[in-house]
Scaffold this active site. Structure first.
Site: not given
Ligand code: B3K
Ligand code: ZN
Length: 882
Positions: A268, A271, A304-305, A327
Site C-alpha cells: 500500500g 512510512e 496510517h503512514e 504496525e
Molecule cells: N511499513 C510498510 C509495510 C512494509 C512491508 C514490507 N514488506 C507499510 C505500513 O505498514 O505502513
Molecule cells: Zn504500517
C-alpha cells in the site's frame, strides 16, 4: 542471492550488533541501468557487542566497486565480499570510516525492493530488508544512524530529487546536464526508513502550521497531469496531522513532509522518514475515477503512514519480531482517526468484517502465528492480518481494560521514555502497567499465543429471585507449534436488554471483575450472578466487539431479534442480524448440499422489513452494513470443515433471492428516495447514502433479475461518479447476459487509458461466480492493459480471482488451483513478495471437502517442488503444507 533454504531466525537469539553506525553519508548518482552509490559509514565498536568481532555487513544482489577504510583502499586479505555480504575480518577497535561504492541497475530491479524505476521514476523501498540491495550495511532496525544524502541525476530525466529529512542545498553539476540535491535527516533512524525519489512529477502542496506554530510544507507528488487527483489525499494528510496533535499530543518534527505516488509498488505505502512513498492507488482520487471506498482507503492509509512518524519512526522496533509494536499500534491509531472523521459504529463494523475475513481465516489455518511471532524464515511474509489487525485489537483491548485516561498516560510515557530508541513490545506494555498500576503479565499472552479464542456463554434467569446467572468459558484451539494454550485476558463489554428493549441495570451479586460494563474473563471460566434483574434479560455480549474472539451462545432467534431492534450498542444490533442471517444461510447450505428444496425462514425478511421502515433512514451507512449478508467466506469459516463452496454459494444465493423478493417494494422505494442529488462529494454521509442505495439495488436484483438489470443499466449510463457507475456494474456482474457484457465493454472503452480504473474492471470480472470465469481471467491476462510486472494489475486480476471468488477458485476440477499455482511459479523469479502473497489464497485449504482438498494439496505441492523457489514462496508453500 538468498536461497530457498533461508535459515530460521529466532526471537530468543537476539543480541545487539558488535558495531554501530552513527552517521551515513550517501552519494547516489542516478542512472537508469548503472547507478553509483557511495556510502560513507561512521562506525564504532558497540559497547554491548563482542570486542574484536569481525564486521559482517548484509548485501543482496550487490556489486561492490571499491572499499576504503579511513580513506585507504582495503587490501584483498582484509575483507571478503559476495553479492550478499561483506566481511571485514579485523575492524579497528575505535571509531572508523568505511567507504563503500556499489553499482546498481534500477531498471532491472523487478522485485521492487531497494532502488528501482517505476514508469521512469526512481524510487526506493527498503522495509524490511531492501537497503542491503543499495549498499552493504547492518540491515536491521536496531542500528540507528543520522543520514545525509546527496542525490544526483540528469536534470531532464529527474528534475525533482527528494530524500529523507530537510532539504539542505541543491545545484548544478557544471557541464554535465546533471544536478543534485542534498538532504539531511537529523533524526537517527534504521535503514529500512531510508528513501529517495528522482523523477518528473507534478505536485500539490500547502503550508501546515503545527500546534506550536512551526510552518511545514506538506506536498504530494504524482505523475504529470494528475495533480488534481491528489488534493483529497493532501487534505487527508493535513487532517491527520491535526488529529495526532489533538488526540495523542504528537506534532510533526521536520520542515517538510513529502508524499510520492508511484504506480509499481509491492504493497500500500511506506512510512519513510519525511518521505512517504505510496502505491498511487492510495493517493489518486476523483469523482469520475474513484469510489467512496477508494476515498476512505486513501484517508486511512495517508493517516496510517503519517502516524508512523511517531509510532514506528521516532520509536522504532528493536528487531522484526517487534513488528506489531509499530504496525498494530499504528493501525489502531488510523482506525481511531477514521472513526472520528466518519461514523464510529460503521467503522467498527467494517474493521471487524476485515478482521474476521482476513485474520480469523489466517488464525484458523496453517499460516497461524502469534501477533509477535517467535521465529521466521522470511520476514516479508509476516506483514499479515495477525500482526496488523489483531495487533490493533490487542491495543484496543488494552484501552478497554485500563480505561481511556490510563491509556493516554501510558502512551505519553511511551513517547517520553522510548523516543529515539528501537523498542520492544515489553517496553511498550511496561508503560501501560506503570500508568495504570496494573499487572499486565497475563495480558501479554495475546502477543505470544496464536489462534482465535472461543468464548462460550450460557445463562439462567430466576424470576423469583430476580437473579440472572451468566457462565462464560474460553478455549483457544491448537495452532502450528502451539498445541497447548493458556487462558487470555478477555474484556467482555456487556449489557442486559429486556424483552421490551430497555437496558436493565447491571449489578453483579458476586465478586467478579466488572467495571464500566466490562467483565474480565481471564481464567478458563467465570460465572457472574446479576441481582435485581426485573425481567428475563437478553444478554448483549462483546459490545463493540470488545475482544477478537468467536462467541458461541445459543440465543433463540427471537432474542437476537430483540437485540437487533433494541440493543443500545449498534455493533451488536448489526451482529444480531448477521447471526440470524448466518443461521438461515447455514440451513439453506445444508439443504443445497443434501439436494433438498431450500426454504428460507421468513422472519429474517420481516425483521429487515421492520428495520427498513423504521430505522434505515437514521444512518444510511449502518443500514447498508445490515443489508449486506455474511459473505461466502464468512459462511465457510462458520462451517469450519468439509466445506463445499458450491453449496454455500447456492444456499446463500437462495436466501438473498428470497430476501430480495420479500423486500422488493421497500427496496425499490428506498432506491428511488436515495438517488443522487447535486454534485458528488466523498463525505461520509453522502457515501453512506450511496452505500445503502447500492445495497438496496443489489438485493433487489437478486430477487428480480429483470428489474435489477433495468435499474442497473440505467444507473450505469446516468452515473456522474465512479461509485454509482461501478456499483451498477458490480450488480450487473452477477446478472449473466448481454446487458452485462455491453456495460463491461463500455466501461473498458471509457477508461482504457487509466490503469487504476481498469484494475476495478479486471477485479470485477475475476469475481463473477460462473463456470466461464477462469477462461475469462486467462483471456484477460493477455489484455494489453494487463502486466505481470505490475503488482496492482496482478492483485486485481489474479488476486481477486483467488481470494474473492469462492466457487471458481475452488472449482471441483482443481483448474482454479492450477491456474494460481502457474501464476505463482511464473511470477516468483520476478517478484517473490507478490508471488508469496498470492499463494496465501490457499491458507484455508484444509477446510475444504476431501475432493477439493486433494486438488489444492496437489497444486501446493507442485509449487513447493519447483526448483529455485524464492525464500518467500518456499516459506509460504512449506508452512501451508506442514
Ligand atoms: N511499513 C510498510 C509495510 C512494509 C512491508 C514490507 N514488506 C507499510 C505500513 O505498514 O505502513
Ligand atoms: Zn504500517
Amino acid at each position: 542471492m538468498r536461497t530457498e533454504n533461508a535459515p530460521v531466525v529466532r526471537l530468543e537469539d537476539y543480541r545487539p550488533t558488535d558495531y554501530l553506525i552513527d552517521t551515513v553519508k550517501l552519494d547516489v548518482r542516478l542512472h537508469p541501468t548503472a547507478t553509483r552509490v557511495t556510502a560513507e559509514l561512521a562506525l564504532r565498536p558497540n559497547p554491548k557487542g563482542t570486542p574484536g568481532a569481525a564486521l559482517t555487513l548484509d548485501g543482496d544482489e550487490l556489486r561492490l566497486v571499491s572499499a576504503r577504510l579511513d580513506g585507504v583502499a582495503l587490501g584483498a586479505a582484509a575483507y571478503a565480499v559476495t553479492p550478499s555480504s561483506l566481511v571485514l575480518h579485523a575492524p579497528p577497535q575505535r571509531p572508523f570510516t568505511l567507504t563503500l561504492e556499489t553499482e546498481l541497475d534500477p531498471s532491472a530491479n523487478t522485485k521492487l525492493m531497494g532502488l528501482y524505476r517505476s514508469s521512469g521514476i526512481y524510487c526506493t523501498q527498503c522495509e524490511a530488508e531492501g537497503f542491503r540491495r543499495i549498499t552493504y550495511f547492518l540491515d536491521r532496525p536496531d542500528v540507528l544512524s543520522v543520514y545525509t544524502t546527496r542525490i544526483e541525476a540528469d536534470r531532464e530525466e529527474a528534475p525533482l530529487l527528494l530524500g529523507n529529512g530537510n532539504p539542505v542545498e541543491r545545484g548544478e553539476v557544471p557541464g554535465t546536464g546533471r544536478h543534485y540535491a542534498l538532504w539531511h535527516d537529523p533524526f537517527p533512524k534504521p535503514c529500512y526508513l531510508f528513501a529517495l525519489v528522482g523523477g518528473r512529477l507534478d505536485k500539490v502542496s500547502q503550508t501546515y502550521v503545527t500546534g506550536s506554530g512551526r510552518a511545514v510544507e506538506i506536498a504530494i507528488h504524482v505523475e504529470a497531469g494528475k495533480g488534481e487527483r491528489a488534493t483529497y489525499a493532501l487534505d487527508a494528510l493535513a487532517r491527520s496531522m491535526r488529529w495526532d496533535e489533538k488526540v495523542f499530543g504528537r506534532e510533526y518534527d521536520l520542515d517538510v513532509f513529502n508524499v510520492v505516488a508511484v504506480s509499481d509498488f509491492n504493497m500500500g505505502a511506506m512510512e519513510n522518514k519525511g518521505l512517504n512513498i505510496f502505491n498511487d492507488k492510495y493517493v489518486l482520487a476523483s469523482a469520475e475515477k474513484a469510489t467512496d471506498a477508494d476515498y476512505a482507503n486513501i484517508e486511512a492509509i495517508i493517516a496510517h503512514e503519517y502516524f508512523h512518524n511517531w509510532t514506528g519512526n521516532r520509536i522504532t522496533c528493536r528487531d522484526w519480531f517487534q513488528l506489531c509494536l509499530k504496525e498494530g499500534l499504528t493501525v489502531f491509531r488510523d482506525q481511531e482517526f477514521s472513526s472520528d472523521e466518519r461514523s464510529r459504529p460503521v467503522k467498527r463494523i467494517a474493521d471487524v468484517r476485515t478482521l474476521r475475513a482476513q485474520q480469523f481465516a489466517e488464525d484458523a489455518g496453517p499460516l497461524a502465528h502469534p501477533v509477535r511471532p517467535a521465529q521466521y524464515r522470511e520476514i516479508n511474509n509476516f506483514y499479515t492480518a495477525t500482526v496488523y489487525e489483531k495487533g490493533a485489537e490487542v491495543i484496543r483491548m488494552l484501552k478497554t481494560l485500563i480505561g481511556a485516561e490510563a491509556f493516554r498516560r501510558g502512551m505519553d510515557l511511551y513517547f517520553e521514555r522510548c523516543d529515539g530508541t528501537a523498542a520492544t513490545v515489553e517496553d511498550f506494555i511496561a508503560c501501560f502497567a506503570e500508568a495504570s498500576g496494573r499487572d499486565l503479565s497475563q495480558f501479554f499472552t495475546w502477543y505470544e499465543q496464536a489462534g482465535t479464542p472461543t468464548v462460550t456463554a450460557s445463562s439462567h434467569y430466576d424470576p423469583a429471585a430476580r437473579t440472572y446467572r451468566l457462565d462464560l468459558a474460553q478455549r483457544t484451539p491448537p495452532t502450528p507449534g502451539q498445541a497447548e494454550k493458556r487462558p487470555v485476558v478477555i474484556p467482555v463489554a456487556l449489557g442486559l436488554v429486556g424483552e421490551s428493549g430497555r437496558e436493565l441495570p447491571l449489578k453483579a451479586g458476586n465478586e467478579v471483575p466488572l467495571a464500566n460494563g466490562v467483565l474480565t474473563l481471564d481464567g478458563p471460566a467465570l460465572s457472574v450472578t446479576f441481582t435485581d434483574v426485573p425481567e428475563r434479560p437478553v444478554p448483549s455480549l462483546l459490545r463493540g466487539f470488545s475482544a477478537p474472539v468467536r462467541l458461541e451462545m445459543d440465543l433463540a432467534d427471537e432474542d437476537l431479534f430483540v437485540l437487533f431492534r433494541h440493543d443500545r450498542d449498534p455493533f451488536n444490533q448489526w451482529q444480531a442480524a448477521q447471526t440470524v442471517a448466518t443461521r438461515v444461510i447455514l440451513e439453506a447450505t445444508r439443504a443445497a448440499r443434501a439436494g433438498q428444496a431450500i426454504s428460507v425462514d421468513a422472519r429474517l425478511g420481516e425483521a429487515l422489513a421492520h428495520f427498513l421502515d423504521s430505522r434505515a433512514e437514521a444512518d444510511h451507512a449502518f443500514a447498508a452494513q445490515v443489508l449486506a449478508l455474511p459473505t461466502e467466506a464468512d459462511m465457510a469459516r462458520e462451517i469450519g470443515g468439509d466445506v463445499d463452496p458450491d453449496a454455500v454459494f447456492t444456499g446463500r444465493l437462495a436466501v438473498k433471492r428470497a430476501l430480495g423478493a420479500a423486500l422488493a417494494d421497500r427496496l425499490a422505494a428506498l432506491y428511488g428516495r436515495l438517488a443522487s442529488r447535486g454534485a458528488y462529494s466523498p463525505d461520509a454521509a453522502s457515501a453512506g447514502r450511496r452505500a445503502l442505495r447500492h445495497a438496496a439495488l443489489d438485493l433487489l436484483a437478486a430477487g428480480d433479475a429483470a428489474r435489477g438489470t433495468e435499474l442497473a443499466v440505467a444507473q450505469f449510463a446516468a452515473a456522474d461518479n465512479m461509485t454509482d457507475r461501478f456499483g451498477a456494474l458490480a450488480v450487473l456482474a452477477h446478472l449473466p447476459g448481454a446487458a452485462r457484457e455491453t456495460a463491461l465493454a463500455d466501461f473498458a472503452g471509457r477508461f482504457h487509458d487509466d490503469p487504476l480504473v481498469l484494475d476495478k474492471w479486471f477485479a470485477l470480472q475475476a469475481t463473477i461466480p460462473e463456470a466461464g470465469t477462469l477462461d475469462r481471467v486467462r483471456e484477460l491476462t493477455r489484455h494489453p492493459a494487463f502486466s505481470m510486472g505490475n503488482p496492482n494489475r496482478v492483485r486485481s486480476l489474479v488476486g481477486s480471482f483467488a481470494m474473492g471468488n469462492a466457487t471458481q477458485f475452488n472449482r471441483a476440477d482443481g483448474a482454479g488451483y492450477d491456474f494460481l499455482a502457474d501464476v505463482v511459479i511464473a511470477l516468483d523469479p520476478k517478484n517473490p513478495q507478490v508471488a508469496a502473497r498470492l499463494l496465501t489464497a490457499f491458507r484455508t485449504w484444509r477446510m475444504l471437502e476431501p475432493g477439493r482438498r486433494a486438488k489444492a494439496e496437489a497444486a501446493l505441492k507442485r509449487v513447493a517442488g519447483t526448483p529455485g523457489l524464492s525464500p518467500d514462496v518456499s516459506d509460504i508453500s512449506g508452512r501451508s503444507l506442514a
